[in-house]
Scaffold this active site. Structure first.
Site, PDB file in Angstrom:
ATOM      1  N   HIS A 225       0.814  -1.217   0.000  1.00 11.94           N
ATOM      2  CA  HIS A 225       0.000   0.000   0.000  1.00 11.94           C
ATOM      3  C   HIS A 225       0.848   1.268   0.000  1.00 11.94           C
ATOM      4  CE1 HIS A 225       0.349  -0.274   4.534  1.00 11.94           C
ATOM      5  NE2 HIS A 225       0.481   1.033   4.389  1.00 11.94           N
ATOM      6  N   ASP A 258       0.121  -7.703   1.357  1.00  6.66           N
ATOM      7  CA  ASP A 258       0.506  -6.300   1.526  1.00  6.66           C
ATOM      8  C   ASP A 258       2.028  -6.136   1.567  1.00  6.66           C
ATOM      9  OD1 ASP A 258       0.241  -3.600   1.703  1.00  6.66           O
ATOM     10  OD2 ASP A 258      -0.346  -3.554   3.817  1.00  6.66           O
ATOM     11  N   SER A 338       4.715   2.335   7.824  1.00  2.94           N
ATOM     12  CA  SER A 338       4.368   1.170   7.021  1.00  2.94           C
ATOM     13  C   SER A 338       5.546   0.715   6.164  1.00  2.94           C
ATOM     14  CB  SER A 338       3.185   1.488   6.116  1.00  2.94           C
ATOM     15  OG  SER A 338       2.019   1.729   6.870  1.00  2.94           O
TER      16      SER A 338
END
Length: 484
Positions: A225, A258, A338
């Protein structure tokens, strides 16, 4: 609402869309390595036979015949003890220091008469080797060794390590720090040079995330992402710990897990992080999170392992989501973290920071509340290896739709629909079956079932415990495979 574990899921874990602040240059930390050697024991002492003196020839005198004397083996000096035992003697052969059994030792042959012209009592000498021979041999060996090294380096540079998989790309697995290390500063000193900031832009949007250097071939791991907006025609840049900016290319990504792998041009000098094992973690163990929260590069936060094997989806039930079997931590993780590494106190990466829990409502974008989640490094290794070898990631499926609502939460996973010609149908799974466990591990709901299936690999045979018409039964399903 039902979900199909065969379908790919778009992640929706938070990431920062704010422009990244200019990173501050930091001196990289040099890696230290220790080399160990060993010494062999003493060599056995060698025996030296004394030469008999040779005098003038004399007339032999006649002597009466004597009784024959039994031949005896000459007494030999025992060799000194060595550190390595002698190898066993093969059948039919004898060691150099042993006489053949059942036979007296042979009488030594008489010395050959001296050659004409040779002095009495001396032996003929071998011709001397010219003095220039040894320097010439040494110089030739040196030149050949240098040529071999140059040719080997040239060949290695021509090899495309991205097609050889994770095992051939130069990863690190040895723990950099001692097992009893408790210093967060030591962990930070070890991992900051391997942590990068990821800047992605495309489709009218820009954002920042984090990542870490995977291997010596210049690959970087981050979240899907983080780079999904730049995957089709956008640009990706990586900012190293020293502030240098590198262009990067997305060589493969997985929406299901992810994860994404980047190829960073000219970044082979970046030091890869050491890869550990989340399976070795205990609840309560200390961990350290690295990344660029809110664009603040080279940030370090610390906490503990709050839980393991936590079934987590990074989006709501109305999205295509990523389902992960997460390591939960209270180390502060915020948008921008992230893709950064979660690290144990021995300096090994045990997970990839990917999501945080929120309280909803107006606090949905507030950031860390002490409940963060990381993808286990075991899954990172599998997915990265697939991407490096084939350019795509695959995940296991059974070919059935499962209820992911809260209606059955805690009771098991309800199968909404078994697809035709699927592994589930072949194994005998039916609509409305209630799955209670997968390979002996209890599942509480649909999300837990999807996450549990995705801890295996395509082609694995997995045991399902199901309840049908009030009776429990066991089915064995060979998992299928899809790209995602």
């Amino acid at each position: 609402m039902s979900q199909d574990p065969t379908a790919s899921h778009e992640p929706s874990s938070p990431s920062s869309d704010q422009p990244a602040e200019p990173p501050r240059a930091e001196e990289p930390v040099s890696e230290l390595s220790a080399e160990h050697g060993s010494e062999l024991g003493a060599e056995p002492a060698s025996e030296r036979a004394s030469e008999p003196s040779v005098g003038p020839a004399a007339e032999p005198a006649a002597e009466p015949a004597a009784e024959p004397v039994e031949a005896q083996a000459p007494v030999r000096e025992q060799p000194t003890e060595v550190t390595r035992p002698l190898p066993p003697v093969p059948a039919g052969q004898y060691a150099a220091h042993q006489a053949p059994p059942f036979f007296p030792p042979a009488t030594p042959p008489a010395p050959a008469p001296p050659s004409p012209g040779a002095p009495v009592g001396t032996h003929a000498k071998r011709p001397a080797v010219p003095a220039w021979t040894w320097p010439a041999i040494a110089a030739t060996s040196l030149v050949l060794g240098l040529l071999g090294g140059v040719l080997g380096a040239g060949i290695q540079d021509r090899i495309d390590t991205s097609s050889l998989g994770l095992g051939s790309s130069g990863t690190r697995t040895a723990p950099p720090l001692a097992k009893d290390n408790q210093s967060i500063a030591a962990v930070a000193d070890e991992l900051l040079p391997s942590t990068v900031q990821v800047l992605a832009s495309g489709n009218g949007a820009a954002g920042t995330g984090s990542g870490f250097v995977l291997d010596r071939a210049g690959h970087v791991v981050t979240n899907n992402h983080v780079v999904t907006g730049a995957a089709d025609g956008g640009t990706v840049e990586v900012v190293a710990a020293n502030g240098r900016v590198y262009d990067a290319e997305v060589i493969g990504r997985s929406r299901v897990y992810d994860l994404a792998v980047l190829k960073v041009a000219g970044a082979k000098e970046l030091r890869p992080a050491s890869l550990g094992a989340s399976d070795d973690l205990l609840v309560g163990d200390g961990v350290v999170a690295f990344g660029a929260p809110l664009g603040l590069s080279q940030t370090v936060t610390a906490g503990i392992v709050s839980a393991k094997n936590r079934p987590v989806t990074t989006g709501s039930s109305s999205d295509e989501s990523s389902f992960i079997n997460a390591v939960q931590t209270d180390a502060a993780i915020n948008p921008g973290n992230s893709g950064g590494p979660l690290v144990d106190l021995q300096g090994r990466v045990v997970g990839v920071n990917t999501a945080i829990a929120t309280t909803g409502g107006v606090l949905a974008e507030a950031g860390n509340i002490g409940v963060g989640f990381a993808i286990p490094i075991e899954q990172v290794k599998v997915t990265a290896d697939q991407i490096l070898r084939t350019g795509e990631a695959r995940y296991p499926v059974i070919g059935a739709r499962v209820d992911t609502s809260d209606a059955q939460k805690g009771n098991g996973a309800v199968i909404d629909e078994v697809l035709a010609n699927s592994p589930a149908q072949s194994a005998g799974l039916e609509d409305d079956d209630l799955v209670l466990a997968v390979d002996g591990v209890r599942v509480t709901d649909g999300i837990a079932l999807i996450v549990r299936i995705r801890t295996f690999q395509p082609g694995d045979e997995v045991e399902f415990t199901v309840r049908r018409d009030g009776k429990e039964r066991t089915l064995r399903i060979t998992l299928g495979s899809e790209v995602g």
